[in-house]
Each structure stands twice: as C-alpha cells, then as structure tokens.
Design a protein around this motif. Structure first.
Motif, PDB file in Angstrom:
ATOM      1  N   HIS A  55       0.826  -1.204   0.000  1.00 38.88           N
ATOM      2  CA  HIS A  55       0.000   0.000   0.000  1.00 38.88           C
ATOM      3  C   HIS A  55       0.864   1.259   0.000  1.00 38.88           C
ATOM      4  N   ALA A  56       2.144   1.130   0.339  1.00 39.13           N
ATOM      5  CA  ALA A  56       3.042   2.288   0.382  1.00 39.13           C
ATOM      6  C   ALA A  56       4.428   1.881  -0.101  1.00 39.13           C
ATOM      7  N   GLY A  57       5.122   2.804  -0.753  1.00 38.62           N
ATOM      8  CA  GLY A  57       6.498   2.563  -1.187  1.00 38.62           C
ATOM      9  C   GLY A  57       6.654   1.348  -2.075  1.00 38.62           C
ATOM     10  N   GLN A  58       5.761   1.166  -3.003  1.00 39.22           N
ATOM     11  CA  GLN A  58       5.728  -0.041  -3.818  1.00 39.22           C
ATOM     12  C   GLN A  58       6.891  -0.146  -4.799  1.00 39.22           C
ATOM     13  N   MET A  59       7.379   0.969  -5.308  1.00 41.36           N
ATOM     14  CA  MET A  59       8.337   0.937  -6.404  1.00 41.36           C
ATOM     15  C   MET A  59       9.545   0.041  -6.105  1.00 41.36           C
ATOM     16  N   GLY A  60      10.259   0.255  -5.038  1.00 39.41           N
ATOM     17  CA  GLY A  60      11.437  -0.554  -4.735  1.00 39.41           C
ATOM     18  C   GLY A  60      11.109  -1.939  -4.233  1.00 39.41           C
ATOM     19  N   SER A  61      10.121  -2.024  -3.357  1.00 38.98           N
ATOM     20  CA  SER A  61       9.830  -3.319  -2.732  1.00 38.98           C
ATOM     21  C   SER A  61       9.246  -4.320  -3.717  1.00 38.98           C
ATOM     22  N   HIS A  62       8.394  -3.866  -4.615  1.00 37.43           N
ATOM     23  CA  HIS A  62       7.771  -4.802  -5.556  1.00 37.43           C
ATOM     24  C   HIS A  62       8.813  -5.408  -6.496  1.00 37.43           C
ATOM     25  N   GLY A  63       9.720  -4.589  -6.986  1.00 39.09           N
ATOM     26  CA  GLY A  63      10.773  -5.099  -7.862  1.00 39.09           C
ATOM     27  C   GLY A  63      11.642  -6.125  -7.162  1.00 39.09           C
ATOM     28  N   ASN A  64      11.968  -5.866  -5.911  1.00 33.57           N
ATOM     29  CA  ASN A  64      12.773  -6.805  -5.127  1.00 33.57           C
ATOM     30  C   ASN A  64      12.031  -8.121  -4.908  1.00 33.57           C
ATOM     31  N   LEU A  65      10.746  -8.046  -4.623  1.00 27.85           N
ATOM     32  CA  LEU A  65       9.942  -9.257  -4.439  1.00 27.85           C
ATOM     33  C   LEU A  65       9.871 -10.075  -5.728  1.00 27.85           C
ATOM     34  N   MET A  66       9.697  -9.405  -6.850  1.00 27.23           N
ATOM     35  CA  MET A  66       9.637 -10.122  -8.123  1.00 27.23           C
ATOM     36  C   MET A  66      10.988 -10.757  -8.458  1.00 27.23           C
ATOM     37  N   ARG A  67      12.079 -10.100  -8.102  1.00 29.12           N
ATOM     38  CA  ARG A  67      13.415 -10.681  -8.307  1.00 29.12           C
ATOM     39  C   ARG A  67      13.559 -11.947  -7.480  1.00 29.12           C
ATOM     40  N   GLN A  68      13.161 -11.894  -6.210  1.00 24.48           N
ATOM     41  CA  GLN A  68      13.236 -13.073  -5.343  1.00 24.48           C
ATOM     42  C   GLN A  68      12.374 -14.211  -5.895  1.00 24.48           C
ATOM     43  N   LEU A  69      11.181 -13.872  -6.364  1.00 21.91           N
ATOM     44  CA  LEU A  69      10.297 -14.885  -6.940  1.00 21.91           C
ATOM     45  C   LEU A  69      10.961 -15.527  -8.153  1.00 21.91           C
ATOM     46  N   GLY A  70      11.482 -14.714  -9.046  1.00 25.72           N
ATOM     47  CA  GLY A  70      12.113 -15.224 -10.253  1.00 25.72           C
ATOM     48  C   GLY A  70      13.330 -16.087  -9.962  1.00 25.72           C
ATOM     49  N   GLU A  71      14.189 -15.625  -9.071  1.00 31.68           N
ATOM     50  CA  GLU A  71      15.393 -16.398  -8.721  1.00 31.68           C
ATOM     51  C   GLU A  71      15.023 -17.730  -8.066  1.00 31.68           C
ATOM     52  N   SER A  72      14.021 -17.699  -7.202  1.00 35.78           N
ATOM     53  CA  SER A  72      13.593 -18.917  -6.512  1.00 35.78           C
ATOM     54  C   SER A  72      13.009 -19.925  -7.483  1.00 35.78           C
ATOM     55  N   LEU A  73      12.149 -19.451  -8.394  1.00 40.03           N
ATOM     56  CA  LEU A  73      11.547 -20.350  -9.382  1.00 40.03           C
ATOM     57  C   LEU A  73      12.591 -20.893 -10.349  1.00 40.03           C
ATOM     58  N   ALA A  74      13.561 -20.068 -10.739  1.00 37.09           N
ATOM     59  CA  ALA A  74      14.612 -20.532 -11.652  1.00 37.09           C
ATOM     60  C   ALA A  74      15.443 -21.637 -11.001  1.00 37.09           C
ATOM     61  N   ALA A  75      15.781 -21.485  -9.728  1.00 42.93           N
ATOM     62  CA  ALA A  75      16.546 -22.512  -9.020  1.00 42.93           C
ATOM     63  C   ALA A  75      15.732 -23.798  -8.895  1.00 42.93           C
ATOM     64  N   PHE A  76      14.451 -23.664  -8.570  1.00 37.55           N
ATOM     65  CA  PHE A  76      13.557 -24.825  -8.443  1.00 37.55           C
ATOM     66  C   PHE A  76      13.473 -25.578  -9.764  1.00 37.55           C
ATOM     67  N   GLN A  77      13.275 -24.856 -10.865  1.00 29.74           N
ATOM     68  CA  GLN A  77      13.202 -25.496 -12.178  1.00 29.74           C
ATOM     69  C   GLN A  77      14.518 -26.177 -12.538  1.00 29.74           C
ATOM     70  N   ALA A  78      15.642 -25.532 -12.226  1.00 32.57           N
ATOM     71  CA  ALA A  78      16.955 -26.134 -12.512  1.00 32.57           C
ATOM     72  C   ALA A  78      17.130 -27.425 -11.715  1.00 32.57           C
ATOM     73  N   ASP A  79      16.696 -27.425 -10.471  1.00 39.20           N
ATOM     74  CA  ASP A  79      16.778 -28.619  -9.630  1.00 39.20           C
ATOM     75  C   ASP A  79      15.908 -29.733 -10.220  1.00 39.20           C
ATOM     76  N   LEU A  80      14.673 -29.397 -10.580  1.00 38.18           N
ATOM     77  CA  LEU A  80      13.783 -30.396 -11.166  1.00 38.18           C
ATOM     78  C   LEU A  80      14.364 -30.969 -12.458  1.00 38.18           C
ATOM     79  N   LYS A  81      14.964 -30.109 -13.275  1.00 35.58           N
ATOM     80  CA  LYS A  81      15.557 -30.576 -14.530  1.00 35.58           C
ATOM     81  C   LYS A  81      16.736 -31.517 -14.253  1.00 35.58           C
ATOM     82  N   ALA A  82      17.582 -31.156 -13.295  1.00 35.41           N
ATOM     83  CA  ALA A  82      18.724 -32.013 -12.945  1.00 35.41           C
ATOM     84  C   ALA A  82      18.252 -33.360 -12.396  1.00 35.41           C
ATOM     85  N   GLN A  83      17.113 -33.373 -11.733  1.00 36.49           N
ATOM     86  CA  GLN A  83      16.539 -34.625 -11.217  1.00 36.49           C
ATOM     87  C   GLN A  83      15.900 -35.465 -12.312  1.00 36.49           C
TER      88      GLN A  83
END
Length: 170
Positions: free
Chosen positions: A61-89
C-alpha cells in the motif's frame, strides 16, 4: 499404533530427503528454501501430489516501487533454481508450478506511492510442459473498471484446467 508408526517412518524419510544436497544452487530467500525442500521431497519420490509454498510482502500500500521489484526478483530467482533442480533430477516434465496472488492491485497509485487491493490478480504457470505466453489479453491500464483491471480469464477456469488436464481430476 499403526498411524504413529507410519508417521515416524514418513518423518524419517522426509528428514533424510531434505538433508541431501540439492542439484541446483538456491538463493538465500525464504521462498527458495521452501522450494528447495519441495524439490527434495519430489526427488525422493514421495507420493504427495500438491505442495504449497508461500511468499509474503506483496501487500504494498506504500512505497511499492522498490519493494515490488525486489519481491519479483526473489520470486524469479527462486523459481529458476527450483526449475533447474527439477531438470537435474529428471522431474521437470512431471511438475507444474502455479504461482498466484490472493488479491490483485488497483491501476492507479495511491497517495503513499503504493497501490490498494483490486481485482485481476496474476497467475503464473511454470514448467517444461507449459506452453509459453499469455493466456487471454493484456488488461488495459487506460480503461479500468471503476479503478480495477478488467480480468480476461476467470481464475476458476485456470484451476479447472490444472485439475482436469494436469492432475486428471474429474
């Protein structure tokens, strides 16, 4: 007695699975740690069909500009690692990841440099068998519905498709 014994055996199996080294490098985010655990359980062959991980902080609800981008980066990095792990398995073609928000956001920024709750929350499907692209049309940012995005796909249709086509549920 049988239930207690089954629970103990399952608990031991989970601890053993989680203790194994992951097959991908995960970032140091809470969501990434949750997905690393899920990947370990999938790798160990547990019969669980649905796992749930969560990530907070999107109620901006406040100060969205910086925090939202950081959250999306964390989401993307986490999903990329998960997919890489699944692929290696060798499990990437067996797993569908569905990311959703419990609420959407309004189109216009509020007085606190954030956005208030609105309609049309995002849903992302991730997996090697997912056809890339956008389902439906991009919602208009210039023609909102009383300040809200006009959704183009009903979330129930997404759930129905995932349950019916992916999980083979009636």
């Amino acid at each position: 007695m049988r239930t207690a014994l089954d629970a103990q055996v399952t608990s031991d199996r989970i601890r053993t699975a989680v203790a194994r080294q992951p097959l991908a490098q995960y970032p140091n985010h809470n969501l990434a740690r949750q997905l690393q655990t899920v990947a370990a359980l999938i790798r160990d062959g547990l019969s669980t069909r649905v796992y749930y991980a969560s990530m907070g902080g999107f109620d901006t609800h406040a100060g969205q500009m910086g925090s939202h981008g950081n959250l999306m980066r964390q989401l993307g990095e986490s999903l990329a690692a998960f997919q890489a792990d699944l692929k290696a398995q060798g499990n990437d073609d067996r797993v569908l990841t569905m990311c959703f928000s419990e609420f959407g956001r309004r189109v216009r920024q509020n007085g606190s440099n954030g956005t208030d709750h609105g309609t049309a929350g995002p849903v992302f499907l991730v997996g090697s068998r997912v056809q890339p692209g956008l389902a439906g049309n991009h919602p208009s940012l210039t023609e909102p519905d009383n300040g809200d995005l006009r959704y183009g796909v009903d979330f129930r249709a997404v759930y129905q498709d995932v349950l019916g086509r992916w999980m083979k549920a009636p």
